[in-house]
Design a protein around this motif. Structure first.
Motif, PDB file in Angstrom:
ATOM      1  N   SER A   1       0.829  -1.216   0.000  1.00 34.08           N
ATOM      2  CA  SER A   1       0.000   0.000   0.000  1.00 34.08           C
ATOM      3  C   SER A   1       0.856   1.257   0.000  1.00 34.08           C
TER       4      SER A   1
ATOM      5  N   ASP B   1       1.971   1.875  -3.495  1.00 32.29           N
ATOM      6  CA  ASP B   1       0.883   2.373  -4.333  1.00 32.29           C
ATOM      7  C   ASP B   1       0.643   3.855  -4.129  1.00 32.29           C
ATOM      8  N   ASP B   2       0.964   4.346  -2.919  1.00 37.52           N
ATOM      9  CA  ASP B   2       0.719   5.762  -2.618  1.00 37.52           C
ATOM     10  C   ASP B   2       1.934   6.646  -2.910  1.00 37.52           C
TER      11      ASP B   2
ATOM     12  N   HIS C   1       4.510   8.271  -5.536  1.00 40.45           N
ATOM     13  CA  HIS C   1       4.549   8.554  -6.977  1.00 40.45           C
ATOM     14  C   HIS C   1       5.687   9.526  -7.286  1.00 40.45           C
TER      15      HIS C   1
END
Length: 799
Positions: A390, A393-394, A396
């Motif tokens: 997770s 995924d967060d 960037h």
């Protein structure tokens, strides 16, 4: 003087006011240099007068002197008198000189049968005295392009470089140096691009004396009648006793004029000349007021520049610190995540290694019990909860610049400069690897190579070894705690974004030492994309042993092998001056260019017009132009020549030349100047720039400097030569060209790239009987085998 039309030039009487005014201006321009035998012709062209008055109404006009010896073929003296100055079609304009006259004693006399006799033994000079509407001039560096901004009428060529330290800013010291010339150097050069701004007024011929003329001794009693003892205030001219008795003041109205003593008139004139003219004082006062305004404005501009520059540096410094801090935070998150995953890998490997030891050390009963327990351990490891997915995924790569930075004026007026250009948008490192430093270029190249891959428990390096080395150096030199973006007083190294680097020097090794001739030759060959062994493109360029200069290039594909120009020969041999090569050329008088041209001229019954004989060439004069013209292979129909490419009018590279020759289907003459050498070649066919070879034996190479015409023989061949007489192969190697070169013969004369690395070696396809591979063959055209082409012209030859 013959002008072709007597209506355009009239010889002035030496007693006329116009003659005296021009002579006075001439003597002031010569600044005391003695001159005699002065003749002045009035240039009267009503149409030019109307155009000049209309164009220069309300703008500053200056008197300028133009040396007729410096005019090109398009501005012969008679032509200028008839229709005014003709400016180059390229738009680069024409220079005019105001102030002191620089005499060139090498200028030939322009006299003819209609010119008054000159003083024997004195150098004659012809100058055109013109009015030039300079209007509002814009200052430029002497070697910068002649680009005139909107709102200006002319260009002013600075006597000194404006930005002497090349830091991009004209400092106060450089500003003062640019305006610091004294009155003893009253010489100013302007460039105009509109021919209606220049009006020829007079043609002046004079003799430049080496010594001032001796005053005539009038104390002799026999010459007392010719001595000027009186002065006529009404006619403002001296009067002699002979004038009073039998001359101009012996009868008529002049006889009634009251004469005064010449000495009294002189004393009064001297006294008046010493008085301060109130108009001149007022004019100088106004000028000084304007200069003070300029000084105040300069101080304001410098202060404003320093304020904005300081703010830019502070803004960039703060944002770079924020950028590095954010990247550092994301890097730590990725590092923490990777360490956790690697811990899990280690835990699995450790448990499996323990199971292996149990299997080797324990008996059947013990191992069965241990394996049962190990399955529970495996189950626990597989059920461990991890938040790393997770987190990834967060996370960037989403940093960007918002808004950007623009320099604007406070009141919203457009900037005077042209530095504001649209260049924003999204930067894609996968499709663009043009970074501002070597480090960024390498990082962009690494990014375009693709994502990292994992094999077993190991990963491919995130960056290449080259990037890693650069990052280490950047880290050692720059630290976020002592980040300083202000440029030093002297900037030997470029600095962008806090990372310093030295621009590449292809003549030095990585440790800064100059390369020897052999290494320089290899570097030169590599930069041109040719094999160091001279195999004409059959092998790829070899990398230099010196690190950091060049890297090995990939082999050429077979389809592009014929696009590689021939390799230049070794440049170890010293430069051969023209006087030394003239002794070599003396052994080959049978190939004399002038003799062959003279023989051809005798055979013709027609005479070509001057327009057809390379008129306007900046490299060859009229005599040499005739030699080239009569060397062209023709029988009855006289060909004409037209200039299609010139380094003075077009960009200095093969690409620009190719564009100009794209639609030229006729033969062409290439003329080259390199230092003291002038040479070139005649091509019989069209230049195609596709790697194909062609031409025929009528083509030749020539040397104007050494007076030699070098014919084609074509006996030497290489792997790319066609079979003579073959139906499909090339018949001759007289000429060939590719995307970045143009060559006469296999490697007899080759022009490359931007013409700074051209080469020549005769006796390959063109020959006069010199030894192959010798110094004479390599140095005959340009003094050395590798040379810089200073000027190039290509002329189409049409029948």
């Amino acid at each position: 003087m013959s002008t072709g039309n007597d209506d355009f030039a009239v010889l002035l009487d030496k007693e006329s006011d116009a003659y005296k005014e021009v002579v006075y201006a001439l003597k002031m321009g010569l600044n005391g240099h003695p001159a005699s035998d002065i003749h002045v012709w009035l240039v009267d062209n009503p149409q030019a007068n109307i155009s000049f008055d209309r164009r220069t109404q309300g703008v500053l006009t200056l008197d300028c002197w133009t040396d007729c010896g410096s005019l090109d073929a398009n501005n012969q003296m008679d032509d200028v008198c008839r229709r005014g100055f003709l400016l180059p079609a390229s738009g680069e304009g024409m220079s005019f000189y105001h102030g002191n006259i620089k005499l060139d004693d090498s200028v030939e006399s322009f006299m003819d049968a209609d010119t008054p006799e000159s003083t024997s033994g004195k150098q004659q000079h012809f100058y055109i005295f013109s009015k030039v509407g300079v209007g509002r001039p814009y200052i430029i560096d002497p070697n910068s392009p002649c680009s005139k901004p909107e709102g200006y009428d002319s260009l002013y060529l600075s006597k000194k470089s404006l930005d002497r330290d090349d830091d991009g800013i004209i400092s106060a010291e450089e500003y003062e140096q640019a305006v610091g010339d004294g009155a003893e150097k009253y010489e100013h050069q302007y460039v105009i691009t509109d021919p209606s701004q220049a009006l020829p007024q007079f043609v002046v011929r004079f003799a430049a004396d080496l010594e001032p003329p001796k005053e005539e001794d009038l104390q002799d009693p026999l010459k007392i009648y010719d001595r000027h003892d009186f002065f006529d205030p009404q006619l403002y001219r001296p009067v002699s006793l002979r004038d009073k008795m039998i001359g101009s003041h012996s009868m008529g109205e002049a006889a009634t004029h009251k004469l005064v003593s010449l000495q009294d008139a002189y004393d009064k004139c001297v006294k008046e000349s010493k008085k301060v003219d109130p108009l001149i004082t007022q004019k100088k006062h106004r000028i000084m007021e304007e200069l003070n305004k300029i000084d105040n404005k300069m101080r304001d501009i410098n202060l404003n520049f320093a304020t904005v520059e300081e703010r830019l540096y502070n803004t960039l410094k703060e944002n770079l610190a924020t950028l590095k801090e954010e990247v550092n935070c994301k890097t730590k998150i990725l590092l923490s995540t990777e360490l956790e995953y690697r811990r899990q890998l280690e835990e699995i490997d450790n448990s499996e290694e323990w199971l292996d030891r149990q299997r080797d050390d324990m008996g059947p009963t013990g191992f069965l019990q241990a394996f049962k327990l190990h399955t529970g351990v495996r189950s626990k490891m597989c059920q461990q909860i991890s938040a790393e997915t997770s987190i990834l995924d967060d996370l960037h790569a989403n940093l960007a610049i918002e808004g950007g930075i623009r320099i604007v004026s406070e009141n919203g007026d457009p900037l005077l400069s042209e530095t504001q250009r649209s260049g924003g948008g999204v930067f894609d490192p996968k499709n663009n690897n043009q970074g501002t430093t070597e480090l960024r270029q390498q990082l962009f190249a690494d990014a375009s190579a693709g994502a990292t891959t994992t094999t077993g428990n190991t990963k491919r390096n995130l960056v290449s070894s080259a990037s890693a080395d650069m990052l280490t150096k950047a880290h050692q030199v720059n630290n976020i705690k002592n980040l300083s973006l202000k440029p030093p007083s002297s900037t030997p190294l470029s600095s962008v974004g806090g990372m310093t680097y030295a621009p590449p020097n292809f003549l030095a090794t990585s440790d800064g030492k100059m390369m020897d001739n052999e290494a320089w030759t290899q570097s030169l060959q590599t930069s041109m994309g040719v094999g160091a062994n001279g195999n004409m493109g059959n092998t790829a360029p070899a990398a230099l042993n010196s690190p950091g200069v060049y890297t090995a290039a990939p082999p050429l594909s077979p389809s592009h092998a014929n696009l590689v120009p021939p390799s230049p020969v070794n440049v170890k041999a010293s430069y051969q001056p023209a006087r030394a090569m003239a002794a070599v050329a003396a052994h080959y008088t049978q190939f004399s260019l002038s003799e062959l041209a003279l023989r051809k001229q005798r055979q013709l019954t027609k005479t070509p017009s001057e327009q057809a004989i390379f008129r306007g060439s900046a490299i060859v004069g009229p005599a040499d132009a005739k030699k080239l013209y009569y060397s062209i292979p023709f029988i009855n129909t006289l060909p004409s020549t037209n200039l299609v490419y010139s380094t003075r009018m077009h960009e200095r590279n093969i690409k620009a030349m190719e564009k100009c020759l794209l639609n030229v289907m006729s033969p062409s003459m290439v003329i080259v100047r390199s230092g003291e050498y002038v040479f070139g070649g005649y091509a019989t066919d069209q230049w195609k720039f596709d790697g194909s070879r062609g031409g025929n034996p009528k083509g030749f190479i020539f040397s104007i400097t050494l007076d030699c015409k070098i014919p084609y023989h074509g006996r030497q061949k290489d792997s790319q030569s066609g079979v003579l007489g073959g139906s499909a192969g090339r018949k001759h190697d007289a000429m060939w060209s590719g995307p970045d070169f143009l060559s006469f013969g296999i490697k007899d004369l080759c022009l490359r790239g931007d013409f700074r690395m051209c080469s020549s070696e005769l006796e390959c396809s063109y020959s006069i009987g010199m030894g192959m591979g010798g110094t004479e063959a390599k140095s005959f055209l340009a003094g050395s085998s590798v040379f810089v082409a200073d000027e190039i012209e290509v002329w189409s030859v049409q029948s």
